[in-house]
Motif scaffolding. Structure first.
Motif, PDB file in Angstrom:
ATOM      1  N   HIS A 153      11.805 -18.117  48.465  1.00 32.85           N
ATOM      2  CA  HIS A 153      11.611 -19.253  49.370  1.00 32.85           C
ATOM      3  C   HIS A 153      10.202 -19.175  49.955  1.00 32.85           C
TER       4      HIS A 153
ATOM      5  N   GLY B   1      15.389 -26.528  50.766  1.00 35.43           N
ATOM      6  CA  GLY B   1      16.319 -26.185  51.834  1.00 35.43           C
ATOM      7  C   GLY B   1      15.755 -26.521  53.203  1.00 35.43           C
TER       8      GLY B   1
ATOM      9  N   GLU C 124      21.054 -26.627  51.521  1.00 37.98           N
ATOM     10  CA  GLU C 124      20.196 -26.517  50.345  1.00 37.98           C
ATOM     11  C   GLU C 124      20.666 -27.416  49.219  1.00 37.98           C
TER      12      GLU C 124
END
Length: 171
Positions: A82, A135, A149
């Motif tokens: 991420h 997300g 998400e």
């Protein structure tokens, strides 16, 4: 203004932070076998663990189980990266990229009709591929957070669209 900007980072996830949590949601998969095309919707529940490499980069290991539906169940494991954009103290948005691996179990069964009996043997298979998504995370407190998400999984058991909601705890 400088003090306000510096204080925004105080709630940011920092290098070395660890988070764990639970997630659940829906998986919509378009399966194509030859000329046959089918869309299958399953619900899943799972868990995740996250480790922050920096204030913006984190790794996530997840596992989601989809219970038996139409004689098929699966466990999907994923390793994701991420990149966090800190919109405010409470909100983060992040693109995600990773690799998913699905372990599928197909239960054996028999169908009897006027034309006779058709049977399907039990079998297990594995399929994997990339997953791409986006997300949004909302920090409830310094430790608790909610997240939502969306992931696109091209080629994992067909083309999958996964929508998950999560609750997590940051240490």
């Amino acid at each position: 203004m400088c003090v306000a900007l510096l204080s925004m980072g105080a709630q940011a996830q920092e290098k070395g932070d660890v988070a764990v949590g639970l997630r659940g949601g829906v998986n919509i998969t378009k399966i194509e076998i030859g000329k046959m095309e089918e869309t299958v919707t399953t619900f899943g529940i799972g868990a995740f663990g996250q480790y922050s490499l920096t204030d913006h980069w984190r790794l996530e290991l997840e596992g989601v189980y989809h219970p038996m539906k139409d004689h098929v169940s699966d466990l999907t494991m994923g390793l994701n990266v991420h990149y966090l954009f800190h919109l405010s103290d409470a909100f983060k948005i992040y693109p995600t990229v990773g690799y998913g691996l699905a372990f599928v179990h197909s239960e054996g069964y028999k169908v009897t009709s006027a034309n006779g009996e058709i049977s399907h043997d039990s079998e297990d298979e594995t399929d994997g591929g990339i997953q791409l998504g986006l997300g949004l995370q909302y920090n409830l407190t310094d430790n608790w957070f909610l997240a939502g998400e969306y992931k696109y999984q091209p080629g994992i058991l067909g083309d999958g669209h996964v929508i998950m909601a999560s609750i997590g705890f940051k240490f």
